[in-house]
Motif scaffolding. Structure first.
Motif, mmCIF file in Angstrom:
data_model
loop_
_atom_site.group_PDB
_atom_site.id
_atom_site.type_symbol
_atom_site.label_atom_id
_atom_site.label_comp_id
_atom_site.label_asym_id
_atom_site.label_seq_id
_atom_site.Cartn_x
_atom_site.Cartn_y
_atom_site.Cartn_z
ATOM 1 N N GLU A 5 47.229 53.856 -42.776
ATOM 2 C CA GLU A 5 47.652 55.341 -42.588
ATOM 3 C C GLU A 5 48.977 55.510 -42.569
ATOM 4 O O GLU A 5 49.534 56.288 -43.518
ATOM 5 C CB GLU A 5 47.324 55.764 -41.029
ATOM 6 N N ARG A 6 49.749 54.450 -42.162
ATOM 7 C CA ARG A 6 51.322 54.575 -42.407
ATOM 8 C C ARG A 6 51.758 54.352 -43.929
ATOM 9 O O ARG A 6 52.370 55.072 -44.394
ATOM 10 C CB ARG A 6 52.026 53.466 -41.283
ATOM 11 N N LEU A 7 51.132 53.390 -44.464
ATOM 12 C CA LEU A 7 51.440 52.992 -45.984
ATOM 13 C C LEU A 7 50.898 54.127 -46.847
ATOM 14 O O LEU A 7 51.628 54.759 -47.961
ATOM 15 C CB LEU A 7 50.810 51.778 -46.472
ATOM 16 N N PHE A 8 49.717 54.799 -46.543
ATOM 17 C CA PHE A 8 49.145 55.788 -47.400
ATOM 18 C C PHE A 8 50.327 57.098 -47.317
ATOM 19 O O PHE A 8 50.319 57.811 -48.181
ATOM 20 C CB PHE A 8 47.791 56.094 -46.984
ATOM 21 N N ALA A 9 50.615 57.442 -46.112
ATOM 22 C CA ALA A 9 51.375 58.551 -45.720
ATOM 23 C C ALA A 9 52.802 58.395 -46.449
ATOM 24 O O ALA A 9 53.150 59.427 -46.858
ATOM 25 C CB ALA A 9 51.650 58.631 -44.279
ATOM 26 N N GLU A 10 53.391 57.357 -46.288
ATOM 27 C CA GLU A 10 54.696 56.887 -47.053
ATOM 28 C C GLU A 10 54.833 56.834 -48.326
ATOM 29 O O GLU A 10 55.813 57.267 -49.105
ATOM 30 C CB GLU A 10 55.011 55.669 -46.216
ATOM 31 N N LEU A 70 37.581 53.470 -46.168
ATOM 32 C CA LEU A 70 38.947 53.249 -45.263
ATOM 33 C C LEU A 70 39.437 54.657 -44.881
ATOM 34 O O LEU A 70 39.753 55.129 -43.827
ATOM 35 C CB LEU A 70 39.933 52.330 -45.881
ATOM 36 N N ILE A 71 39.600 55.479 -45.785
ATOM 37 C CA ILE A 71 40.194 56.743 -45.683
ATOM 38 C C ILE A 71 39.348 57.601 -44.692
ATOM 39 O O ILE A 71 39.961 58.258 -43.590
ATOM 40 C CB ILE A 71 40.404 57.523 -47.172
ATOM 41 N N ARG A 111 39.607 58.569 -36.828
ATOM 42 C CA ARG A 111 40.022 58.163 -35.607
ATOM 43 C C ARG A 111 40.985 59.475 -35.005
ATOM 44 O O ARG A 111 41.002 59.478 -33.857
ATOM 45 C CB ARG A 111 41.238 57.184 -36.259
ATOM 46 N N HIS A 112 41.294 60.550 -35.663
ATOM 47 C CA HIS A 112 41.957 61.682 -35.261
ATOM 48 C C HIS A 112 40.975 62.759 -35.003
ATOM 49 O O HIS A 112 41.341 63.430 -34.023
ATOM 50 C CB HIS A 112 43.003 61.820 -36.384
ATOM 51 N N THR A 113 39.961 62.822 -35.780
ATOM 52 C CA THR A 113 39.358 64.357 -35.560
ATOM 53 C C THR A 113 38.459 64.417 -34.485
ATOM 54 O O THR A 113 38.284 65.589 -33.938
ATOM 55 C CB THR A 113 38.309 64.498 -36.826
ATOM 56 N N SER A 114 37.918 63.470 -33.674
ATOM 57 C CA SER A 114 37.192 63.440 -32.434
ATOM 58 C C SER A 114 38.150 64.138 -31.513
ATOM 59 O O SER A 114 37.721 65.045 -30.603
ATOM 60 C CB SER A 114 36.674 62.230 -32.022
ATOM 61 N N ARG A 115 39.401 63.635 -31.417
ATOM 62 C CA ARG A 115 40.510 64.142 -30.393
ATOM 63 C C ARG A 115 40.863 65.688 -30.650
ATOM 64 O O ARG A 115 40.820 66.436 -29.768
ATOM 65 C CB ARG A 115 41.654 63.484 -30.274
ATOM 66 N N ILE A 124 36.600 63.975 -48.933
ATOM 67 C CA ILE A 124 36.331 63.481 -47.598
ATOM 68 C C ILE A 124 36.835 64.541 -46.565
ATOM 69 O O ILE A 124 36.189 64.473 -45.531
ATOM 70 C CB ILE A 124 36.990 62.118 -47.628
ATOM 71 N N MET A 125 38.082 65.094 -46.646
ATOM 72 C CA MET A 125 38.546 65.871 -45.634
ATOM 73 C C MET A 125 37.613 67.050 -45.539
ATOM 74 O O MET A 125 37.339 67.578 -44.259
ATOM 75 C CB MET A 125 40.000 66.373 -45.985
ATOM 76 N N ALA A 126 37.087 67.553 -46.508
ATOM 77 C CA ALA A 126 36.203 68.792 -46.489
ATOM 78 C C ALA A 126 34.934 68.655 -45.905
ATOM 79 O O ALA A 126 34.662 69.412 -44.894
ATOM 80 C CB ALA A 126 35.976 69.405 -47.798
ATOM 81 N N GLU A 127 34.415 67.272 -45.909
ATOM 82 C CA GLU A 127 33.116 66.821 -45.440
ATOM 83 C C GLU A 127 33.316 66.727 -43.875
ATOM 84 O O GLU A 127 32.480 67.148 -42.953
ATOM 85 C CB GLU A 127 32.647 65.522 -45.895
#
Length: 227
Positions: free
Chosen positions: A29-34, A67-68, A74-78, A136-139
């Protein structure tokens, strides 16, 4: 007796695997973001995550799309849980702004509660702008019952407008939320000054802008020329 011993024997291994997966997800996540989705290889992620085996990412998660998706989950459930609370708080409201807040505040509240630094907003912006992965985000969004509920209530309160205008504005709203959050996250990570000093103020600005966007007049397409 033997069952208990076997369970104890498996637990450390299961914990190790779980810890490895979480370390890979955090690092990716960090490497993809940066750096971007295509600029980072599985080999780089494995090395940065402290894995001696260069194939660790593929072993634990499969293809890059998998992986994406795992990072998103990891985040969407919260965020979904926070949105459910927000929806319950405005149930029955006839105010567009209340339902817009249900789109925005779960995201900003989650980012504010995630410590510093965070990478999820910048990661999301990378995914949204990549034609190969934005689906993926839309799904994942479509699986969130509270988000569908918010959108249904919001549309019911909007001024009458053509479907294509509504779809254009929905796309603008998605980009506003993702990219404004990403830019604030980047500024925080770089120690740069921002016009909005807190995530709550960022949410207020987004809610103001998006409420205006949804309720603004639209330009009607000219009809066919007369005879």
């Amino acid at each position: 007796m033997w069952t208990v011993v076997a369970d104890v024997g498996r637990t450390p291994r299961a914990e190790q695997v779980g810890a490895t997966r979480q370390q890979i997800l955090t690092t990716a996540e960090r490497l993809f973001a940066e750096q971007g989705l295509y600029a980072v290889s599985n080999r780089q992620i494995s090395a940065a995550a402290g894995q001696g085996n260069n194939t660790a990412v593929g072993y634990h998660f499969g293809a890059k799309a998998d992986l994406i998706r795992a990072i998103m989950l990891r985040h969407t459930s919260r965020i979904e849980s926070l949105r459910q609370d927000a929806v319950a708080a405005v149930a029955g409201s006839r105010d567009v702004r209340d339902w817009v807040a249900c789109l925005v505040r779960p995201v900003t509240t989650y980012l504010a509660s995630s410590g510093d630094p965070t990478w999820f907003a910048r990661f999301s912006a990378q995914v949204m702008t990549d034609p190969a992965f934005r689906v993926i985000m839309a799904e994942e969004a479509l699986t969130e019952a509270s988000l569908r509920h918010v959108v249904d209530n919001l549309i019911a309160l909007l001024p009458d407008m053509p479907a294509d205008v509504r779809e254009d504005r929905a796309d603008m709203v998605r980009h506003l939320i993702v990219h404004v959050c990403a830019e604030r996250e980047r500024a925080l990570a770089e120690g740069a000054a921002t016009s909005r000093s807190t995530w709550d103020e960022t949410a207020n600005g987004l809610i103001d802008a998006i409420t205006g966007l949804w309720t603004a007049p639209y330009t009607a397409e000219p009809g066919p020329p007369g005879p």
